[in-house]
Design an enzyme around this catalytic site. Structure first.
Site, mmCIF file in Angstrom:
data_model
loop_
_atom_site.group_PDB
_atom_site.id
_atom_site.type_symbol
_atom_site.label_atom_id
_atom_site.label_comp_id
_atom_site.label_asym_id
_atom_site.label_seq_id
_atom_site.Cartn_x
_atom_site.Cartn_y
_atom_site.Cartn_z
ATOM 1 N N ASP A 52 0.846 -27.418 27.053
ATOM 2 C CA ASP A 52 1.075 -28.756 26.500
ATOM 3 C C ASP A 52 2.260 -28.663 25.528
ATOM 4 O OD1 ASP A 52 -0.723 -31.524 25.921
ATOM 5 O OD2 ASP A 52 0.657 -30.906 24.318
ATOM 6 N N ASP A 99 3.098 -33.094 28.949
ATOM 7 C CA ASP A 99 4.004 -33.878 28.097
ATOM 8 C C ASP A 99 5.289 -33.137 27.728
ATOM 9 O OD1 ASP A 99 1.521 -33.842 25.378
ATOM 10 O OD2 ASP A 99 2.295 -32.230 26.646
ATOM 11 N N HIS A 141 2.750 -29.901 22.770
ATOM 12 C CA HIS A 141 2.341 -29.843 21.362
ATOM 13 C C HIS A 141 1.522 -28.579 21.107
ATOM 14 C CE1 HIS A 141 2.808 -34.171 22.476
ATOM 15 N NE2 HIS A 141 3.630 -34.093 21.446
ATOM 16 N N HIS A 166 -6.202 -30.082 20.155
ATOM 17 C CA HIS A 166 -5.920 -30.209 18.711
ATOM 18 C C HIS A 166 -7.192 -30.175 17.869
ATOM 19 C CE1 HIS A 166 -1.730 -30.946 19.405
ATOM 20 N NE2 HIS A 166 -1.911 -32.095 19.999
HETATM 21 C C1 LIG Z 1 1.117 -41.454 13.933
HETATM 22 C C2 LIG Z 1 1.415 -40.325 13.032
HETATM 23 N N1 LIG Z 1 1.514 -40.476 11.698
HETATM 24 N N2 LIG Z 1 1.790 -39.280 11.170
HETATM 25 C C3 LIG Z 1 1.950 -39.020 9.748
HETATM 26 C C4 LIG Z 1 1.863 -38.364 12.198
HETATM 27 C C5 LIG Z 1 2.116 -36.892 12.070
HETATM 28 C C6 LIG Z 1 1.656 -39.014 13.386
HETATM 29 N N3 LIG Z 1 1.701 -38.391 14.621
HETATM 30 N N4 LIG Z 1 0.860 -38.610 15.491
HETATM 31 C C7 LIG Z 1 0.811 -37.959 16.706
HETATM 32 C C8 LIG Z 1 1.961 -37.473 17.354
HETATM 33 C C9 LIG Z 1 1.828 -36.802 18.564
HETATM 34 C C10 LIG Z 1 0.563 -36.603 19.129
HETATM 35 C C11 LIG Z 1 0.455 -35.855 20.396
HETATM 36 C C12 LIG Z 1 -0.705 -35.540 20.964
HETATM 37 C C13 LIG Z 1 -0.734 -34.726 22.188
HETATM 38 O O1 LIG Z 1 -0.289 -35.064 23.241
HETATM 39 N N5 LIG Z 1 -1.242 -33.516 22.097
HETATM 40 O O2 LIG Z 1 -1.238 -32.683 23.163
HETATM 41 C C14 LIG Z 1 -0.564 -37.092 18.473
HETATM 42 C C15 LIG Z 1 -0.439 -37.758 17.271
HETATM 43 ZN ZN LIG Z 2 0.544 -32.935 23.945
#
Ligand SMILES: Cc1nn(C)c(C)c1/N=N/c1ccc(/C=C/C(=O)NO)cc1
Ligand SMILES: [Zn+2]
Length: 370
Positions: free
Chosen positions: A180, A268, A182, A143
């Site tokens: 992944d 994941d 995501h 990311h």
């Molecule tokens: C908390 C929060 N707050 N907000 C507004 C948002 C959009 C939030 N999401 N967070 C996230 C949700 C999913 C991941 C996955 C990471 C991964 O495994 N990548 O491969 C990371 C952060």
């Molecule tokens: Zn992921």
């Protein structure tokens, strides 16, 4: 064929603090101190299963090193590198920037060790010491963009390794496949205008980052056509992912003819993961890996290097990672997936029309890869 393996205890020492799941503690909001979903436990258990299963004996252990500043700056801005260092130097650590990507004290050096570990593994593959490999690195990287950390990622490990392969190892054409769950937004952004790096991401549609990874994101300028996205509906399982491999990933790799295939190996999309809603089993990872090993054998002397990314279920991800690694190493531990019977009914979902349609939309763009 020898398979390299990178791991280091420091990958477990990246401290993600007391966030409860995804969010920092906030008693007034009903959020107690807890464990961040990306804490070290799952990574530790993957390594432990690789060791306990006996597979470790079949692997060539490769000691990681820290990525040099030169290697980091091929991908990231100096401001971004400095920001991570500043957060890491703080007594109690800090955050990478999006408010839910903890940076522990000393995480700067650990993130450089992750990027350097993968880069060292790619070097050993290029030199022929090993045919392929897996870097069980933490924190993840896919990311992270040139100037922003997000989604638990600090530096884009796989992008640093890709640029090193081009600059130092005589491997000019790099394909990056991201399974992944995501969207690999950071990797895509870094190479978006670059036709020498093909990025392909298969992910749950609109899961994370929000509004990212649409099929229309197909590259820009000279890189037009060299970013492929396969956003799959929530609930997609084994048949859908293998169909995406056959209809999009493999034809694109054949057309691109890479000198090296890098795999953003997130687990994941597994049926039990807390951060997404796909339904893959260990066998799906095994079969996807088999297809990629075959493609690498066809296209680039077997050069296939995987970087660990996401995967948050501590009791299932290790079995998915083990199945993947057995296939990469061309061996077997004779340890079947102990949860196969549990999911046999609901994870054996057939390819459904809306999944087929999503894959077809991406398949139509494969011909733009030259
Ligand atoms: C908390 C929060 N707050 N907000 C507004 C948002 C959009 C939030 N999401 N967070 C996230 C949700 C999913 C991941 C996955 C990471 C991964 O495994 N990548 O491969 C990371 C952060
Ligand atoms: Zn992921």
């Amino acid at each position: 064929m020898p398979t390299g393996y990178v791991f280091h205890p420091h990958y477990l020492w990246h401290d993600t603090g007391t966030s409860d799941g995804l969010l920092p503690p906030d008693p007034s909001a009903g959020i107690p101190p807890g464990a961040h979903v990306g804490n070290a436990d799952t990574t530790r258990r993957i390594h432990d299963l690789i060791h306990a299963s006996g597979l470790l004996r079949d692997l060539v252990a490769i000691e990681p090193r820290e990525a040099t500043m030169t290697e980091l700056l091929r991908v990231h801005t100096s401001d971004h590198v400095q920001h991570i260092k500043d957060q890491s130097d703080q007594r109690g650590g800090g955050d990478a920037g999006d408010g839910y990507s903890p940076v522990g004290r000393g995480s700067y050096r650990i993130a450089r060790l992750a990027a350097g570990g993968l880069t060292e593994l790619v070097t050993r593959v290029a030199e022929g010491e090993v045919t392929n490999g897996y870097a069980l690195t933490r924190p993840p990287g896919h990311h992270a963009t040139a100037d922003h950390a997000m989604g638990f990622c600090l530096f884009n490990t796989i992008a640093v390794a890709a640029r090193h392969a081009q600059a130092q190892l005589g491997l000019p054409r790099i394909a990056i496949v991201d399974v992944d769950v995501h969207h690999g937004n950071g990797t895509q952004a870094i190479f978006y205008a670059d036709p020498t790096v093909l990025t392909i991401s298969i992910h749950q549609a609109n899961c994370f980052p929000p509004n990212s990874g649409h099929v229309r994101e197909n590259g820009a300028g000279p890189g037009a056509g060299y970013a492929l996205n396969v956003p799959l509906p929530a609930g997609t399982g084994h048949a859908g992912y293998l169909h995406a491999m056959h209809q999009v990933v493999l034809p694109a790799l054949d057309r691109f003819a890479p000198d090296l295939i890098l795999l953003a190996a997130g687990f994941d999309a597994n049926v039990f993961d807390p951060l997404a809603r796909q339904m893959l089993t260990a066998d799906t990872y095994r079969q996807m890996t088999r297809l990629l090993v075959d493609a690498a054998g066809r296209l680039c002397d077997g050069r296939l290097v995987a970087a660990h990314e996401g995967g948050y279920n501590p009791w299932y991800v290790p079995h998915c990672a083990l199945a993947f690694l057995e296939e990469l190493a061309g061996t077997t531990t004779h340890l079947p997936d102990p949860y196969a019977a549990v999911v046999a009914g609901y994870a054996a979902e057939p390819l459904l029309p809306h999944q087929r349609d999503a894959i077809e939309a991406a398949a139509q763009l494969v011909d733009r890869v030259k």
